[in-house]
Design an enzyme around this catalytic site. Structure first.
Site, mmCIF file in Angstrom:
data_model
loop_
_atom_site.group_PDB
_atom_site.id
_atom_site.type_symbol
_atom_site.label_atom_id
_atom_site.label_comp_id
_atom_site.label_asym_id
_atom_site.label_seq_id
_atom_site.Cartn_x
_atom_site.Cartn_y
_atom_site.Cartn_z
ATOM 1 N N HIS A 32 0.959 -1.239 0.038
ATOM 2 C CA HIS A 32 0.182 -0.318 0.738
ATOM 3 C C HIS A 32 0.970 0.969 0.223
ATOM 4 C CE1 HIS A 32 -3.469 2.166 1.487
ATOM 5 N NE2 HIS A 32 -2.639 3.096 1.468
ATOM 6 N N GLU A 33 1.709 1.126 0.960
ATOM 7 C CA GLU A 33 2.446 2.585 1.094
ATOM 8 C C GLU A 33 3.708 2.565 -0.045
ATOM 9 O OE1 GLU A 33 2.299 4.749 2.858
ATOM 10 O OE2 GLU A 33 0.451 3.453 4.755
ATOM 11 N N HIS A 36 1.685 4.162 -2.983
ATOM 12 C CA HIS A 36 2.514 6.244 -2.516
ATOM 13 C C HIS A 36 3.668 6.677 -3.119
ATOM 14 C CE1 HIS A 36 -1.537 6.356 -0.333
ATOM 15 N NE2 HIS A 36 -1.515 6.011 0.294
#
Length: 379
Positions: A32-33, A36
């Site tokens: 998820h990170e 980003h």
């Protein structure tokens, strides 16, 4: 029991539950990170920190671009910190831009276009969905897929299927005109339509027969004693294994399976949320970290492939949760960016701050509720 032996048994039991949970959560949070991070860098935004976990840093290093990669003490999430986006509530600090050098200002998050900021924020949940597709496809490619013929072995007494006229030996051909190739196709189709009449075509003695059945919502228990609610019609497949087989899949077939499985779970998640608000689903099915740890340890006993499939399922759930239009979550940021695009200018920092405080309260309430459900389940 000797105290030392008791402590050793307790410690071993804790490790059995915690290790699968940490593995699943770390994989999901990392990807998820990473979404980003990668899109942020692609958009020319400087990344100050990439953390798995919150709180004090346990171990880390700084790369040549100045990003601090670290593992933190509380392993219940993670974050990517961008230059100029350092507020505790993730409110872009536009005032900080004035004190930056020209070079830093060009690489600060608030200075980027609304499109680049939106792409960076959306990349986290999208990475979760991509991870799920890769896991489902990878497991299917290396392990194959267990499939069963859509042949009825038993019709449960008093079930919707019995009322509709199903009989042992029927071969299900289609549901509402959609082809049914495997028994799991019928289960999947039925599970999403509680209370909705379904026209099912079966092959009986070599002839097509049309039946209409309405799935009924029931609470069932899995092999670990966990209860869940699902729509059923009361058909049972042949359990002696004669109609089940492992079907090998090519890379392309596996990828198609991964995509379809991910889209199906996303659809079921949306339906569950709708049913929750409509009162057709109970809130007891909402769980938190304790429940995830419990399920992770249970699934790990089945095998590594099953644990990976659980990670894919949770990755989808976390991706969709983050897309909810609630400030503090990625969806809340995207909502603000959409309003900024329509207005031609961002909302005031005061309005954003109020929104994030409301979002924080909602997220905290959800966490407390999930913990309460977890503790109630343990009791």
């Amino acid at each position: 029991m000797d105290l030392g032996l008791w402590m050793e048994t307790l410690w071993a039991s804790a490790l059995i539950k915690v290790i699968p949970f940490l593995f699943v959560l770390t994989v999901i949070v990392f990807f998820h990170e990473l979404g980003h991070f990668l899109i942020g860098r692609l958009c020319g935004i400087k990344v100050l920190a990439f953390s798995i976990g919150f709180g004090p840093e346990l171990v880390g290093f700084t790369d040549r671009r100045g990003t601090r990669w670290k593992l933190s003490a509380v392993p219940l999430g993670g974050y990517v910190k961008f230059l100029g986006d350092e507020n505790a509530a993730s409110v872009p600090d536009r005032g900080a831009l004035e004190g930056m050098s020209e070079d830093d200002r060009r690489h600060a998050f608030p200075a980027k276009s609304v499109g680049r900021r939106a792409a960076t924020v959306a990349a986290g949940p999208i990475a979760n969905f991509i991870l799920a597709i890769v896991i489902f496809a990878g497991v299917a490619y290396f392990n194959g897929r267990v499939v069963g013929d859509p042949v009825v072995a038993e019709v449960r007494t008093g079930s919707p299927a019995a009322a509709a006229g199903f009989a042992p030996g029927d071969r299900v051909v289609a549901a509402d005109g959609e082809t049914i190739a495997y028994f799991s196709d019928l289960q999947r189709y039925v599970s999403t339509r509680p209370g909705t009449p379904i026209r099912v075509t079966v092959e009986r003695a070599g002839r097509p027969v049309d039946l209409t059945v309405t799935p009924r919502q029931e609470t069932q228990t899995d092999g670990f004693g966990n209860s869940y609610s699902v729509a059923v019609i009361g058909l049972v497949a042949n359990n002696d294994g004669s109609s089940f087989r492992v079907e090998e899949m090519s890379a392309l077939q596996s990828l198609d399976y991964g995509v379809s499985q991910t889209l199906f779970i996303m659809g079921r998640t949306v339906a569950f949320i709708g049913d929750l608000f409509a009162g057709r689903q109970g809130t007891e099915q909402i769980g938190g970290p304790i429940k995830i740890a419990q399920v992770s340890s249970q699934v790990a006993t089945i095998g590594f492939a099953a644990l990976l499939n659980l990670a894919a399922l949770l990755s989808i759930s976390i991706g969709m949760l983050n897309l909810l239009p609630v400030p503090m979550l990625d969806g809340g940021h995207l909502l603000f960016y959409a309003l900024e695009a329509v207005r031609g200018r961002p909302l005031s920092e005061r309005v954003q701050e109020i929104g994030f405080r409301i979002g924080l309260a909602l997220v905290m309430l959800l966490m407390v509720f999930a913990f309460w459900n977890d503790l109630s389940g343990l009791v």
